[in-house]
Design an enzyme around this catalytic site. Structure first.
Site, PDB file in Angstrom:
ATOM      1  N   GLN A   1    -119.073   7.631 102.389  1.00  0.00           N
ATOM      2  CA  GLN A   1    -118.162   6.742 103.127  1.00  0.00           C
ATOM      3  C   GLN A   1    -117.281   7.613 104.012  1.00  0.00           C
ATOM      4  OE1 GLN A   1    -116.283   3.595 100.839  1.00  0.00           O
ATOM      5  NE2 GLN A   1    -118.219   3.001  99.911  1.00  0.00           N
ATOM      6  N   CYS A   2    -116.188   8.158 103.466  1.00  0.00           N
ATOM      7  CA  CYS A   2    -115.402   9.046 104.338  1.00  0.00           C
ATOM      8  C   CYS A   2    -116.132  10.378 104.499  1.00  0.00           C
ATOM      9  CB  CYS A   2    -114.002   9.256 103.785  1.00  0.00           C
ATOM     10  SG  CYS A   2    -113.903  10.457 102.442  1.00  0.00           S
TER      11      CYS A   2
ATOM     12  N   CYS B   1    -115.267  11.444  93.794  1.00  0.00           N
ATOM     13  CA  CYS B   1    -115.367  10.697  95.053  1.00  0.00           C
ATOM     14  C   CYS B   1    -114.395   9.542  94.922  1.00  0.00           C
ATOM     15  CB  CYS B   1    -116.787  10.184  95.265  1.00  0.00           C
ATOM     16  SG  CYS B   1    -116.896   9.078  96.691  1.00  0.00           S
TER      17      CYS B   1
ATOM     18  N   HIS C   1    -111.848  32.113  77.968  1.00  0.00           N
ATOM     19  CA  HIS C   1    -111.423  30.884  77.285  1.00  0.00           C
ATOM     20  C   HIS C   1    -110.640  31.230  76.014  1.00  0.00           C
ATOM     21  CE1 HIS C   1    -111.897  26.594  76.215  1.00  0.00           C
ATOM     22  NE2 HIS C   1    -111.740  27.091  74.996  1.00  0.00           N
TER      23      HIS C   1
ATOM     24  N   PHE D   1    -106.749   4.562 102.249  1.00  0.00           N
ATOM     25  CA  PHE D   1    -106.371   3.580 101.228  1.00  0.00           C
ATOM     26  C   PHE D   1    -104.924   3.103 101.390  1.00  0.00           C
ATOM     27  CE2 PHE D   1    -109.124   6.933  99.311  1.00  0.00           C
ATOM     28  CZ  PHE D   1    -110.322   6.252  99.455  1.00  0.00           C
TER      29      PHE D   1
ATOM     30  N   ARG E   1    -104.120   0.001  99.285  1.00  0.00           N
ATOM     31  CA  ARG E   1    -105.190  -0.998  99.203  1.00  0.00           C
ATOM     32  C   ARG E   1    -104.807  -2.189  98.296  1.00  0.00           C
ATOM     33  NH1 ARG E   1    -111.159   1.467  98.026  1.00  0.00           N
ATOM     34  NH2 ARG E   1    -112.292   0.199  99.512  1.00  0.00           N
TER      35      ARG E   1
ATOM     36  N   VAL F   1    -108.671  -6.088 107.982  1.00  0.00           N
ATOM     37  CA  VAL F   1    -109.100  -6.783 109.200  1.00  0.00           C
ATOM     38  C   VAL F   1    -109.515  -5.844 110.333  1.00  0.00           C
ATOM     39  CG1 VAL F   1    -107.884  -8.949 108.818  1.00  0.00           C
ATOM     40  CG2 VAL F   1    -106.682  -7.063 109.922  1.00  0.00           C
TER      41      VAL F   1
ATOM     42  N   GLN G   1    -117.917  -1.047 100.023  1.00  0.00           N
ATOM     43  CA  GLN G   1    -116.473  -1.312  99.946  1.00  0.00           C
ATOM     44  C   GLN G   1    -116.127  -2.021  98.642  1.00  0.00           C
ATOM     45  OE1 GLN G   1    -113.833  -0.475 102.253  1.00  0.00           O
ATOM     46  NE2 GLN G   1    -115.520   0.915 102.592  1.00  0.00           N
TER      47      GLN G   1
ATOM     48  N   GLU H   1    -110.259  -4.438 100.813  1.00  0.00           N
ATOM     49  CA  GLU H   1    -109.266  -4.310  99.733  1.00  0.00           C
ATOM     50  C   GLU H   1    -109.546  -5.150  98.503  1.00  0.00           C
ATOM     51  OE1 GLU H   1    -105.017  -4.244 101.636  1.00  0.00           O
ATOM     52  OE2 GLU H   1    -106.333  -5.608 102.726  1.00  0.00           O
TER      53      GLU H   1
HETATM   54  C1  LIG Z   1    -110.588  22.251  86.412  1.00  0.00           C
HETATM   55  C2  LIG Z   1    -110.559  22.868  85.050  1.00  0.00           C
HETATM   56  C3  LIG Z   1    -110.850  22.054  83.964  1.00  0.00           C
HETATM   57  C4  LIG Z   1    -110.812  22.602  82.670  1.00  0.00           C
HETATM   58  N1  LIG Z   1    -111.091  21.771  81.619  1.00  0.00           N
HETATM   59  C5  LIG Z   1    -111.047  22.278  80.358  1.00  0.00           C
HETATM   60  C6  LIG Z   1    -111.302  21.456  79.234  1.00  0.00           C
HETATM   61  O1  LIG Z   1    -111.582  20.256  79.368  1.00  0.00           O
HETATM   62  N2  LIG Z   1    -111.212  21.997  78.007  1.00  0.00           N
HETATM   63  C7  LIG Z   1    -110.914  23.330  77.824  1.00  0.00           C
HETATM   64  O2  LIG Z   1    -110.861  23.772  76.705  1.00  0.00           O
HETATM   65  N3  LIG Z   1    -110.670  24.124  78.861  1.00  0.00           N
HETATM   66  C8  LIG Z   1    -110.726  23.634  80.123  1.00  0.00           C
HETATM   67  N4  LIG Z   1    -110.438  24.451  81.178  1.00  0.00           N
HETATM   68  C9  LIG Z   1    -110.021  25.848  80.913  1.00  0.00           C
HETATM   69  C10 LIG Z   1    -111.165  26.804  80.905  1.00  0.00           C
HETATM   70  O3  LIG Z   1    -111.970  26.614  79.780  1.00  0.00           O
HETATM   71  C11 LIG Z   1    -110.592  28.206  80.895  1.00  0.00           C
HETATM   72  O4  LIG Z   1    -109.823  28.349  82.042  1.00  0.00           O
HETATM   73  C12 LIG Z   1    -111.668  29.233  80.944  1.00  0.00           C
HETATM   74  O5  LIG Z   1    -112.493  29.164  79.841  1.00  0.00           O
HETATM   75  C13 LIG Z   1    -111.102  30.645  81.115  1.00  0.00           C
HETATM   76  O6  LIG Z   1    -112.166  31.524  81.361  1.00  0.00           O
HETATM   77  P1  LIG Z   1    -112.206  32.462  82.644  1.00  0.00           P
HETATM   78  O7  LIG Z   1    -113.410  33.319  82.537  1.00  0.00           O
HETATM   79  O8  LIG Z   1    -112.138  31.672  83.875  1.00  0.00           O
HETATM   80  O9  LIG Z   1    -110.886  33.291  82.442  1.00  0.00           O
HETATM   81  P2  LIG Z   1    -110.040  34.089  83.509  1.00  0.00           P
HETATM   82  O10 LIG Z   1    -109.176  33.151  84.262  1.00  0.00           O
HETATM   83  O11 LIG Z   1    -110.916  34.961  84.327  1.00  0.00           O
HETATM   84  O12 LIG Z   1    -109.166  34.976  82.538  1.00  0.00           O
HETATM   85  C14 LIG Z   1    -108.262  34.393  81.676  1.00  0.00           C
HETATM   86  C15 LIG Z   1    -107.576  35.424  80.781  1.00  0.00           C
HETATM   87  O13 LIG Z   1    -108.479  35.944  79.840  1.00  0.00           O
HETATM   88  C16 LIG Z   1    -108.425  37.358  79.801  1.00  0.00           C
HETATM   89  N5  LIG Z   1    -109.779  37.849  79.517  1.00  0.00           N
HETATM   90  C17 LIG Z   1    -110.929  37.356  80.027  1.00  0.00           C
HETATM   91  N6  LIG Z   1    -111.969  37.993  79.475  1.00  0.00           N
HETATM   92  C18 LIG Z   1    -111.471  38.925  78.632  1.00  0.00           C
HETATM   93  C19 LIG Z   1    -112.067  39.878  77.785  1.00  0.00           C
HETATM   94  N7  LIG Z   1    -113.372  40.015  77.689  1.00  0.00           N
HETATM   95  N8  LIG Z   1    -111.257  40.667  77.053  1.00  0.00           N
HETATM   96  C20 LIG Z   1    -109.921  40.553  77.119  1.00  0.00           C
HETATM   97  N9  LIG Z   1    -109.299  39.653  77.915  1.00  0.00           N
HETATM   98  C21 LIG Z   1    -110.080  38.835  78.655  1.00  0.00           C
HETATM   99  C22 LIG Z   1    -107.920  37.766  81.145  1.00  0.00           C
HETATM  100  O14 LIG Z   1    -107.244  38.995  81.068  1.00  0.00           O
HETATM  101  C23 LIG Z   1    -107.022  36.623  81.519  1.00  0.00           C
HETATM  102  O15 LIG Z   1    -105.725  36.859  81.063  1.00  0.00           O
HETATM  103  C24 LIG Z   1    -110.484  23.964  82.484  1.00  0.00           C
HETATM  104  C25 LIG Z   1    -110.204  24.774  83.580  1.00  0.00           C
HETATM  105  C26 LIG Z   1    -110.247  24.229  84.857  1.00  0.00           C
HETATM  106  C27 LIG Z   1    -109.936  25.098  86.022  1.00  0.00           C
HETATM  107  S1  FES Z   2    -117.033   9.428 100.390  1.00  0.00           S
HETATM  108 FE1  FES Z   2    -114.872   9.603 100.538  1.00  0.00          FE
HETATM  109  S2  FES Z   2    -114.408  10.763  98.831  1.00  0.00           S
HETATM  110 FE2  FES Z   2    -116.505  10.393  98.552  1.00  0.00          FE
END
Ligand SMILES: Cc1cc2nc3c(=O)[nH]c(=O)nc-3n(C[C@H](O)[C@H](O)[C@H](O)COP(=O)(O)OP(=O)(O)OC[C@H]3O[C@@H](n4cnc5c(N)ncnc54)[C@H](O)[C@@H]3O)c2cc1C
Ligand code: FES
Ligand code: FES
Length: 1318
Positions: free
Chosen positions: A116-117, A152, A334, A786, A900, A1069, A1182, A1249
């Site tokens: 759409q957009c 979206c 993580h 919207f 909307r 409209v 829509q 809408e």
């Molecule tokens: C949009 C979005 C949605 C998300 N949704 C969820 C979710 O639903 N549930 C959930 O649990 N998490 C969620 N997360 C979080 C995500 O799981 C963590 O951000 C991710 O796992 C971190 O891993 P990374 O490799 O990106 O870490 P980085 O950002 O690269 O590093 C994070 C930290 O870990 C340290 N580190 C990394 N590796 C090592 C290592 N080997 N030894 C020592 N230190 C280390 C780094 O020094 C740093 O401080 C989400 C994140 C985003 C951006």
């Molecule tokens: S078409 Fe507009 S956000 Fe997906």
């Protein structure tokens, strides 16, 4: 020591071309690099936080362990450019182009009407493309999963999914070529479809340490583990950067800064996986996607009893973030991030995982236990240590591990609370030998309930133990009333609800085992009744199915006449290839500056001083623009563009920085010091506004009959309250504008993303004190509006224009998502009170509704919204004695604005809730009350406008019929009798939606049509392309009128220079009124051509145009439409405010989980009256899109304000719009057969809408399910209606012994994290 003094060259590949970057800045993301350095603007910025998928590209890398190439999707906004050394990046431009060849993914998404957009489209395309690179014939489940990280806001996802489905195993292909075959099978695009020219990458990643030095940050990427460990000794404070999904957002929004970043991406030891009988050891550098694959493989190889922990991890890995984030995020990152919401840490902790650490000194193991999770120094990594791998032991016989999580919605949402639970029994018994429970989302990090678990050792697995465990857990896992994230009582309830689920799960398993071991009778458990087993199942992610029924075109209509046919969006293919240009895709202009806004941090305060001296000293900063720089008027007296000496809300714009780059401007903003003196009163809630008599405009009221008398004669009276939360527009393209001052005559070009360029033009003119004729506003296309781009863009345009004039340089202003959400306001939250009098048979005799909307700090559209709210409040019902009143409250929140539906979706929820309440009192189903009170014959509305409700009745009956409503109602009741913890609900809602503005002058429209000497036609009109397909419809109109194919025609842009004094494209409209103007212009031209055509009837269009030119006949015409008659006299309470109505009905069925508050949308059927659709594909788009947006309003989209008036929910992480997994499992949309109305162009109707409100059918289905729970449990039926029906609301409304056992705080004893403002 491998740390060379100079910076290395960064080498990587983009779309098959080698990129060598000599002065790379480690702070730069791939997204910025693609858009700015390579001018590849197909990849879009929409959130910058990895949360929306608009920036999705594919990265290909050599896997150092498997030696295979790995293709994976990533969100470019979180990928540091330096992490790409040696990798190949494929962007939407790299897979196909309208100039050369389209990729089938691009072609099919466009042809399936999946754009759409178009702002989300490149991201969608790249997610699908990456899927196909890995799985040329994916399953539908894989397709759903691949799109789970892409948002979206326009389409409602169904057509996008449809396009992807053509590639799936189950599908017959696209069938696009009319041969019953798919374009893929015909050799078309075969070479480029899934293959390799873009996969060029460095064959042998080098082993030397690479260093990239930027202005502030140095990126060091060692090639060996030894080098990494030495670097860690030298730079102990430097973080390891893997996926950057944790570090990236923290550096962006929490101001974290790390001068040195160590990238271990090339260290193969960190991605090693070993499987032994002792368990799995997984390299910390493995991505979460790899982890998922490893676990799935292991689970398939080992007996079930050994894989309990692995299965629990797998369960959460399916819903943790979207696939892009799972591809990027590492296991190590993580674990080490120790986010409170971590989905994996609770499971790893209870599963007994150990962390293998390594440093230059050697290796050691530490347990991933409560001490590590709490960040105790004694249990943590030493600064020079890194996590090398994680060991996860297998589970044992008599051991059970489970994982639980509840988020605002099923997919791609951070959990409110999650848990990992493990129990080990003494062999052959149900006596607890070991127990571990860990929760996320209930403290600053994962919380382990160690004490409770200790106390339960030796206990038998029975109800007594459960009760005791709940008590202990609630004591140990205590969440203060003021806990960040709010919803404290809900989260406390989840703590015990999850335990109950675990209890039942284990009981089921124990029974199987006990049977197997023929345990003594004393060990046997009573069977869990089938009614209670429903607590065990989670809702699965299912692939939606559905049917869309178009109207058929009159068989006598000439085939070349496109009106009424499902023509693809004119820009569809360009959306899909990334070649569609949006405002910020316009290349940088000479000497351009970037502007960032500085906003108030106080809700109501006097500005004592603004000090920007420090900001001005920063490199690249050119100027700071304040109110003093405005040459003309600074907005309105009570609604200033830039604050002068007082601020009225957090987020009000105070001043703006202009700098050479966006980064420099953002850094300068942080240095501006504003001092305030707080003022009283500070009002945020509607209740407070009522108390302080704080209103923006007088009350609006409509009344008919005699309310007082009627109430005296009724059988019953019910009174109730309804709270409807606000809504963020969340257009994917944030607000943006590019102002280019010209050198002559004070002229100014303004490229802006707006629904109302004339308003931008006028505002810029008055702000600069320059006549309107010097200012030209251009709108090529808008990435979703919207209603949010009606009024606000003028503010941004005017401030940018002041900057442009002051500095004499072009200004680009692109709001980031956080600022956009903070500043711009949205849908008005509403508080409604009703008093309804009715007879025992359900006939409503008297109704009194009073509504208050939260308007925010300035008037904006609040008066109009109140008027529309009141005018539309009666919806489809004839109530003889009716009083409707509305007021707009003035509060210290950002001003709310058009959205909307303009008041209708909020207000009518009150009316429909009142109907539901009547039904409950009469003991009748709500649909009976609806039917009984609905308009049935030609009648007059409360404001005395005559109308014929026949199409309403047809929609209602057809919807009842198509949805098999009555038989399904019986099935729902049957289901509910059989299930205690899951309940179904079903609801059908009628709709009478009035279209248009309540003033004739607002319906005027103009068009300008030129025919050029080669016969090509340029159409311009006053409407803006927001994604709703207005340009496509306009060319369909022009094509019918001029009797030439659409291929002769073009629309370039909407410009104030070609069509002046336009009205906002809004109120459904746009196509109606501009269509009439285009028609008029074409008819004028055709009339002029008539003598020529008559003279040469066999001639071609080109012949006639040539002849016309020779005969000096003007080939340019202005078309004009004077507007529908519309007026409203508020003093008399009478008028004809709306040109016509759109009717519809929707039926939805849901299932709720009473223990978690989650719901699943089982089926929705919509029937809509479109009269004669101009383009049924667009119109169905829509309807579906607005329905899903409405569903978001009523179920998941929740604005959270702090008690200080600061908006917490400022990103897709915190504000959840529907994702692809929210689409009803079965979703059918049909249009009533064509009918005629002389009023509108070709008898069409505006459907932009109305569908929004039909989303409330999901709300009422949820409410129906909740009511079933409450009836069964003998709970009062007068609970307050609250929208959105979030998991929190549903869970707490389904009161049970768990909600009863949680501690409740006295509201006076704590300051909540967020406050309700409706
Ligand atoms: C949009 C979005 C949605 C998300 N949704 C969820 C979710 O639903 N549930 C959930 O649990 N998490 C969620 N997360 C979080 C995500 O799981 C963590 O951000 C991710 O796992 C971190 O891993 P990374 O490799 O990106 O870490 P980085 O950002 O690269 O590093 C994070 C930290 O870990 C340290 N580190 C990394 N590796 C090592 C290592 N080997 N030894 C020592 N230190 C280390 C780094 O020094 C740093 O401080 C989400 C994140 C985003 C951006
Ligand atoms: S078409 Fe507009 S956000 Fe997906
Ligand atoms: S995910 Fe990158 S812009 Fe939203």
């Amino acid at each position: 020591m491998p740390c060379p003094p100079r910076s290395h060259e960064l080498v990587f590949f983009v779309n098959g071309r080698k990129v060598i970057e000599r002065n790379v800045d480690p702070e730069e993301t791939l997204l910025a690099f693609l858009r700015k350095n390579l001018r590849l603007t197909g990849t879009k910025y929409a959130c910058g936080r990895g949360g929306c998928g608009a920036c999705t590209v594919m990265v290909s890398k050599n896997d150092p362990v498997s030696k295979k190439i790995r293709h994976f999707s990533v969100t470019a906004c979180l990928v540091p450019i330096c992490s790409l050394y040696g990798a190949a990046v494929t962007t939407v431009e790299g897979i196909g182009s309208i100039k050369t060849r389209l990729h089938p993914v691009q072609e099919r998404i466009a042809k399936s009407h999946g754009t759409q957009c178009g702002f989300c489209t490149p991201g969608m395309v790249m997610s699908m493309y990456t899927l196909l690179r890995n799985h040329p014939q994916p399953s539908e489940e894989q397709l759903m999963e691949a799109l789970g990280g892409n948002l979206c806001r326009c389409t409602g996802y169904r057509p996008i999914l449809e396009s992807g489905r053509t590639f799936c195993t189950e599908s017959n292909g696209c069938q696009q070529k009319g041969t019953g075959k798919c374009c893929l099978d015909q050799g078309e695009n075969a070479s480029s479809s899934f293959g390799g020219k873009n996969d060029r990458m460095a064959e042998n990643p080098e082993e030397r340490t690479l260093t990239f030095r930027g202005e502030r940050v140095t990126w060091i990427s060692p090639g060996t583990l030894k080098d990494l460990l030495e670097l860690k000794v030298k730079h102990p404070e430097a973080p390891l950067i893997l996926g950057n999904t944790s570090l990236g957002p923290a550096m962006k929004t929490r101001g974290q800064f790390h001068p040195i970043l160590l990238s271990p991406a090339r260290i193969s030891e960190l991605t090693m996986v070993t499987k032994t009988s002792e368990g799995l050891t997984i390299g910390a550098g493995c991505s979460l996607a790899q982890l998922k694959d490893i676990l799935a493989e292991t689970v398939s190889e080992l007996p079930e009893e050994k894989t309990q922990t692995y299965r629990a991890l797998l369960k959460h890995l399916k819903s943790l973030a979207g696939p892009q984030i799972r591809n990027m995020a590492s296991l190590g990152g993580h674990i080490i991030s120790r986010h409170s919401y971590s989905d994996l840490n609770p499971i790893l902790a209870v599963g007994g995982a150990t962390l293998n650490l390594i440093s230059a000194e050697g290796t050691r193991q530490i347990p991933l236990d409560e001490c590590f999770l709490a960040g105790l120094a004694s249990a943590d990594l030493k600064p020079e240590e890194i996590l090398e791998s994680v060991h996860i032991p297998p589970s044992r016989k008599w051991e059970f591990v489970s994982a639980f999580r509840q988020a605002q919605c099923q997919q791609n949402a951070l959990p409110h609370v999650n848990a990992g639970m493990r129990v080990l029994f003494k062999e052959g018994t149900d006596s607890i030998a070991d127990l571990s429970i860990a929760y996320g989302g209930v403290g600053a990090a994962t919380v382990s309930a160690q004490k409770s678990c200790q106390q339960l050792l030796g206990r038998r697995w029975n109800e007594l133990m459960l009760d005791e465990a709940c008590r202990l857990l609630l004591d140990e896992v205590s969440l203060p009333g003021s806990a960040p994230g709010g919803q404290v009582e809900f989260r406390r309830t989840l703590v015990v609800s999850f335990l109950f689920k675990f209890y039942l799960e284990v009981l089921q398993e124990l029974k199987k085992l006990v049977k197997l071991f023929s345990a003594p009778d004393s060990q046997r458990h009573p069977d869990i009744s089938d009614r209670f087993l429903s607590a065990l199942e989670d809702f699965p992610v299912t692939v939606p199915q559905g049917v869309q029924t178009y109207q058929s075109v009159d068989p006598h209509q000439p085939p070349r006449d496109p009106v009424g046919r499902p023509i693809m969006h004119l820009s569809g293919l360009k959306h899909a290839t990334g070649e569609a240009i949006f405002c910020d895709d316009i290349p940088m202009v000479d000497k351009e500056l970037f502007m960032v806004l500085v906003t108030s941090s106080r809700a109501h305060a006097k500005i004592m001083s603004i000090d920007f001296s420090e900001a001005l000293e920063l490199p690249g900063v050119v100027d700071v623009i304040t109110a003093k720089d405005i040459p003309g008027t600074n907005g309105a007296e009570d609604d200033k563009l830039l604050a002068v000496d007082e601020v009225l809300c957090v987020g009000q714009i105070v001043c703006a920085v202009a700098a050479e780059t966006d980064i420099q401007a953002r850094r300068a903003v942080e240095k501006i010091k504003i001092t305030y003196e707080d003022l009283e009163p500070v009002i945020f809630t509607i209740q407070d506004a009522i108390k302080h008599n704080s209103f923006l405009c007088p009350e609006k009221k409509l009344e008919q009959g005699n309310i007082k008398e009627a109430f005296e004669k009724v059988d019953q009276i019910v009174e109730g309250e309804v709270h409807v939360g606000g809504q963020e527009h969340f257009y994917m393209e944030t607000q943006r504008v590019l102002v280019i001052p010209k050198t002559e005559d004070k002229e100014l070009d303004v490229f802006v993303s707006t629904q109302d360029p004339a308003h931008v033009q006028k505002t810029v003119s008055s702000t600069l004190n320059i006549p309107i004729n010097r200012i030209t506003c251009h709108v090529k296309r808008v990435g979703g509006g919207f209603g949010g781009k009606v009024g606000r863009p003028a503010v941004f345009g005017a401030i940018a224009a002041v900057g442009g004039v002051k500095t004499g340089r072009p200004i680009r202003l692109v709001l980031d998502r956080e600022d956009d959400m903070l500043i711009t306001g949205g849908r008005h939250p509403l508080f409604g009170k009703y008093k309804v009098g009715f007879m025992d048979n359900g006939r409503i005799k008297a109704l009194d509704i009073e509504c208050y909307i939260n308007g925010g700090c300035t008037l904006d559209d609040s008066e109009l919204v109140t008027e529309f709210l009141i005018l539309k409040l009666e919806n489809a019902y004839k109530i003889r004695n009716l009083r409707l009143r509305g007021r707009a409250c003035m509060t210290n929140l950002p001003s709310n604005t058009a959205f909307r539906g303009f008041g209708f979706p909020q207000g009518t929820l009150v009316t429909e809730s009142c109907i539901t309440a009547v039904a409950a009192k009469c003991g009748l189903p709500p649909e009976k009350i609806r039917e009984k009170n609905m308009y049935k014959t030609v009648d007059k509305t409360i404001y005395k406008q005559a109308f014929n409700p026949e199409p309403l009745i047809r929609c209602w009956n057809e919807c009842l019929d198509k949805s098999s409503f009555h038989s399904r109602r019986i099935q729902v009741e049957e289901f509910n009798k059989k299930n205690y913890w899951k309940k179904k609900g079903i609801a059908i809602i009628p709709m009478k939606f009035s279209v248009g503005f309540a003033a004739t002058s607002y319906h005027q429209a103009a068009a300008l049509v030129h025919i050029y000497t080669d016969g090509s036609v340029l159409v311009t009109h006053g409407g803006n392309e927001l994604g709703q397909g207005i340009h496509t419809k306009m060319l369909q109109v022009a094509s019918r009128e001029l009797k030439i194919p659409m291929s002769y025609m073009h629309i370039c842009e909407t410009s104030t220079a070609t069509v002046p004094n336009t009205i906002a494209t809004a109120a459904s409209v746009g196509a109606d009124v501009n269509g009439r103007a285009v028609q008029n212009a074409c008819q004028i031209l055709l009339k002029r051509l008539e003598p020529i055509i008559k003279k040469n009837p066999e001639g071609t269009w080109e012949d006639w145009i040539e002849a016309a030119f020779e005969q000096r006949i003007s080939l340019s015409a202005t078309g004009y439409f004077r507007g529908y008659k519309a007026f409203m006299d508020w003093d008399k309470g009478e008028g004809d405010p709306f040109p016509y109505y759109v009717y519809g009905a929707a039926c939805s069925e849901v299932e709720i989980d009473c223990l978690t508050g989650a719901h699943k949308k089982i089926r929705t059927d919509i029937v809509m009256d479109a009269c004669c659709s101009l383009n049924p594909a667009i119109d169905i788009g829509q309807i579906e899109g607005s329905f899903i947006q409405g569903m978001g309003l009523y179920t998941t989209e929740e604005l959270k304000y702090s008690p200080e008036g600061v908006l917490h929910s400022r990103s897709p992480d915190e504000y959840k719009i529907p994702t692809i997994t929210d689409v009803p499992e079965e979703f059918n949309v049909s249009l009533l057969p064509s009918s005629q109305t002389p009023l509108t162009i070709y008898s069409s109707k505006g459907l932009g809408e109305s569908g929004m409100f039909l989303g409330s059918s999901v709300f009422f289905a949820i409410a129906d399910a909740v009511a079933a729970v409450r009836t069964e449990r003998d709970l009062a039926d007068n609970f307050t209606v609250h929208s959105p029906a979030t998991p929190a609301w549903v869970r707490m409304a389904c009161a049970d012994r768990f909600t009863e056992m949680i501690p409740r705080d006295d509201p006076k004893t704590f300051k909540p994290w967020s406050i309700p403002i409706a």
